[in-house]
Design a protein around this motif. Structure first.
Motif, PDB file in Angstrom:
ATOM      1  N   SER A   1     103.132  76.926  14.775  1.00 57.16           N
ATOM      2  CA  SER A   1     103.451  76.997  13.347  1.00 57.16           C
ATOM      3  C   SER A   1     104.812  76.402  13.025  1.00 57.16           C
ATOM      4  O   SER A   1     105.035  75.928  11.917  1.00 57.16           O
ATOM      5  N   GLY A   2     105.748  76.445  13.967  1.00 59.12           N
ATOM      6  CA  GLY A   2     107.096  75.939  13.720  1.00 59.12           C
ATOM      7  C   GLY A   2     107.941  76.855  12.864  1.00 59.12           C
ATOM      8  O   GLY A   2     109.033  76.487  12.444  1.00 59.12           O
ATOM      9  N   ILE A   3     107.489  78.064  12.634  1.00 54.19           N
ATOM     10  CA  ILE A   3     108.212  78.967  11.736  1.00 54.19           C
ATOM     11  C   ILE A   3     109.562  79.390  12.309  1.00 54.19           C
ATOM     12  O   ILE A   3     110.513  79.616  11.574  1.00 54.19           O
ATOM     13  N   GLY A   4     109.654  79.448  13.631  1.00 51.57           N
ATOM     14  CA  GLY A   4     110.907  79.854  14.270  1.00 51.57           C
ATOM     15  C   GLY A   4     112.066  78.950  13.911  1.00 51.57           C
ATOM     16  O   GLY A   4     113.190  79.417  13.683  1.00 51.57           O
ATOM     17  N   LYS A   5     111.824  77.643  13.826  1.00 52.75           N
ATOM     18  CA  LYS A   5     112.920  76.725  13.508  1.00 52.75           C
ATOM     19  C   LYS A   5     113.411  76.905  12.079  1.00 52.75           C
ATOM     20  O   LYS A   5     114.597  76.745  11.800  1.00 52.75           O
ATOM     21  N   TYR A   6     112.515  77.275  11.169  1.00 50.23           N
ATOM     22  CA  TYR A   6     112.945  77.494   9.786  1.00 50.23           C
ATOM     23  C   TYR A   6     113.680  78.821   9.631  1.00 50.23           C
ATOM     24  O   TYR A   6     114.623  78.918   8.845  1.00 50.23           O
ATOM     25  N   VAL A   7     113.259  79.815  10.388  1.00 46.91           N
ATOM     26  CA  VAL A   7     113.994  81.085  10.385  1.00 46.91           C
ATOM     27  C   VAL A   7     115.396  80.851  10.930  1.00 46.91           C
ATOM     28  O   VAL A   7     116.390  81.313  10.359  1.00 46.91           O
ATOM     29  N   LYS A   8     115.496  80.102  12.018  1.00 49.44           N
ATOM     30  CA  LYS A   8     116.805  79.788  12.606  1.00 49.44           C
ATOM     31  C   LYS A   8     117.666  79.014  11.611  1.00 49.44           C
ATOM     32  O   LYS A   8     118.856  79.288  11.456  1.00 49.44           O
ATOM     33  N   LEU A   9     117.072  78.044  10.928  1.00 48.11           N
ATOM     34  CA  LEU A   9     117.799  77.262   9.943  1.00 48.11           C
ATOM     35  C   LEU A   9     118.382  78.167   8.854  1.00 48.11           C
ATOM     36  O   LEU A   9     119.527  77.989   8.439  1.00 48.11           O
ATOM     37  N   LEU A  10     117.605  79.157   8.412  1.00 43.98           N
ATOM     38  CA  LEU A  10     118.084  80.070   7.378  1.00 43.98           C
ATOM     39  C   LEU A  10     119.270  80.895   7.870  1.00 43.98           C
ATOM     40  O   LEU A  10     120.173  81.213   7.095  1.00 43.98           O
ATOM     41  N   THR A  11     119.270  81.250   9.152  1.00 38.19           N
ATOM     42  CA  THR A  11     120.381  82.044   9.678  1.00 38.19           C
ATOM     43  C   THR A  11     121.664  81.223   9.759  1.00 38.19           C
ATOM     44  O   THR A  11     122.755  81.799   9.772  1.00 38.19           O
ATOM     45  N   LEU A  12     121.546  79.901   9.797  1.00 35.44           N
ATOM     46  CA  LEU A  12     122.712  79.030   9.949  1.00 35.44           C
ATOM     47  C   LEU A  12     123.134  78.332   8.659  1.00 35.44           C
ATOM     48  O   LEU A  12     124.235  77.783   8.595  1.00 35.44           O
ATOM     49  N   HIS A  13     122.287  78.324   7.639  1.00 30.10           N
ATOM     50  CA  HIS A  13     122.564  77.573   6.412  1.00 30.10           C
ATOM     51  C   HIS A  13     123.772  78.162   5.687  1.00 30.10           C
ATOM     52  O   HIS A  13     123.871  79.370   5.491  1.00 30.10           O
ATOM     53  N   LYS A  14     124.672  77.272   5.265  1.00 28.25           N
ATOM     54  CA  LYS A  14     125.922  77.732   4.639  1.00 28.25           C
ATOM     55  C   LYS A  14     125.720  78.404   3.289  1.00 28.25           C
ATOM     56  O   LYS A  14     126.549  79.194   2.859  1.00 28.25           O
ATOM     57  N   ARG A  15     124.602  78.124   2.616  1.00 28.51           N
ATOM     58  CA  ARG A  15     124.374  78.720   1.295  1.00 28.51           C
ATOM     59  C   ARG A  15     123.412  79.904   1.331  1.00 28.51           C
ATOM     60  O   ARG A  15     123.013  80.403   0.280  1.00 28.51           O
ATOM     61  N   GLU A  16     123.061  80.341   2.515  1.00 28.33           N
ATOM     62  CA  GLU A  16     122.132  81.468   2.632  1.00 28.33           C
ATOM     63  C   GLU A  16     122.858  82.783   2.380  1.00 28.33           C
ATOM     64  O   GLU A  16     124.040  82.923   2.692  1.00 28.33           O
ATOM     65  N   THR A  17     122.140  83.746   1.822  1.00 26.44           N
ATOM     66  CA  THR A  17     122.731  85.066   1.577  1.00 26.44           C
ATOM     67  C   THR A  17     122.819  85.841   2.890  1.00 26.44           C
ATOM     68  O   THR A  17     122.062  85.583   3.828  1.00 26.44           O
ATOM     69  N   GLN A  18     123.709  86.792   2.929  1.00 25.55           N
ATOM     70  CA  GLN A  18     123.870  87.601   4.139  1.00 25.55           C
ATOM     71  C   GLN A  18     122.619  88.429   4.416  1.00 25.55           C
ATOM     72  O   GLN A  18     122.228  88.619   5.569  1.00 25.55           O
ATOM     73  N   GLU A  19     121.967  88.900   3.377  1.00 27.54           N
ATOM     74  CA  GLU A  19     120.746  89.684   3.546  1.00 27.54           C
ATOM     75  C   GLU A  19     119.656  88.883   4.261  1.00 27.54           C
ATOM     76  O   GLU A  19     119.016  89.372   5.195  1.00 27.54           O
ATOM     77  N   VAL A  20     119.458  87.647   3.833  1.00 26.84           N
ATOM     78  CA  VAL A  20     118.438  86.796   4.454  1.00 26.84           C
ATOM     79  C   VAL A  20     118.861  86.428   5.870  1.00 26.84           C
ATOM     80  O   VAL A  20     118.050  86.429   6.797  1.00 26.84           O
ATOM     81  N   ARG A  21     120.142  86.148   6.074  1.00 26.58           N
ATOM     82  CA  ARG A  21     120.628  85.860   7.434  1.00 26.58           C
ATOM     83  C   ARG A  21     120.354  87.031   8.365  1.00 26.58           C
ATOM     84  O   ARG A  21     119.900  86.846   9.495  1.00 26.58           O
ATOM     85  N   ASP A  22     120.638  88.220   7.901  1.00 20.28           N
ATOM     86  CA  ASP A  22     120.415  89.406   8.734  1.00 20.28           C
ATOM     87  C   ASP A  22     118.945  89.577   9.102  1.00 20.28           C
ATOM     88  O   ASP A  22     118.618  89.901  10.241  1.00 20.28           O
ATOM     89  N   LYS A  23     118.043  89.346   8.142  1.00 19.44           N
ATOM     90  CA  LYS A  23     116.610  89.435   8.435  1.00 19.44           C
ATOM     91  C   LYS A  23     116.202  88.366   9.436  1.00 19.44           C
ATOM     92  O   LYS A  23     115.431  88.627  10.360  1.00 19.44           O
ATOM     93  N   GLY A  24     116.711  87.163   9.260  1.00 16.37           N
ATOM     94  CA  GLY A  24     116.405  86.082  10.187  1.00 16.37           C
ATOM     95  C   GLY A  24     116.911  86.367  11.584  1.00 16.37           C
ATOM     96  O   GLY A  24     116.220  86.119  12.576  1.00 16.37           O
ATOM     97  N   ILE A  25     118.112  86.909  11.673  1.00 14.66           N
ATOM     98  CA  ILE A  25     118.672  87.263  12.973  1.00 14.66           C
ATOM     99  C   ILE A  25     117.846  88.367  13.617  1.00 14.66           C
ATOM    100  O   ILE A  25     117.589  88.337  14.824  1.00 14.66           O
ATOM    101  N   SER A  26     117.403  89.328  12.820  1.00 14.53           N
ATOM    102  CA  SER A  26     116.545  90.389  13.352  1.00 14.53           C
ATOM    103  C   SER A  26     115.264  89.817  13.944  1.00 14.53           C
ATOM    104  O   SER A  26     114.795  90.258  14.993  1.00 14.53           O
TER     105      SER A  26
END
Length: 107
Positions: free
Chosen positions: A68-93
């Motif tokens: 599916s490639g979903i892992g790379k998009y989750v990782k991208l969200l954890t690293l994106h400079k404009r992402e919210t902390q809430e979404v980063r935390d979910k992605g990291i989880s």
């Protein structure tokens, strides 16, 4: 449409069927940044990541998860400079969960 998708994703009895029918690829497509590099709607990102946290990934679903490639998009969200902390935390989880079914093992 998002509320209906989220309601369906909350129903654990359908998770295996959704995985078997490439729903993870569809979710990956929804998380993918736009052509201009901007992120999709915050509500979409939060809803999909919350739904992914409910999925139980095991040996039988690893192939679908990898393809599916979903892992790379989750990782991208954890690293994106404009992402919210809430979404980063979910992605990291999702990416760092110690279970064998975590997205981390399938990037």
């Amino acid at each position: 449409m998002l509320p209906e998708v989220e309601a369906l994703l909350r129903k654990k009895q359908y998770h295996e069927t959704m995985i078997d029918h490439s729903m993870l690829s569809t979710l990956a497509h929804w998380l993918r940044p736009m052509a201009d590099g901007s992120l999709v709607s915050l509500m979409v990102r939060k809803g999909i990541l919350a739904a992914l946290l409910r999925f139980e990934i095991d040996e039988t679903t690893l192939g679908s998860l990898r393809s599916s490639g979903i892992g790379k998009y989750v990782k991208l969200l954890t690293l994106h400079k404009r992402e919210t902390q809430e979404v980063r935390d979910k992605g990291i989880s999702l990416a760092c969960a110690p279970s064998p079914g975590s997205l981390r093992a399938h990037r």
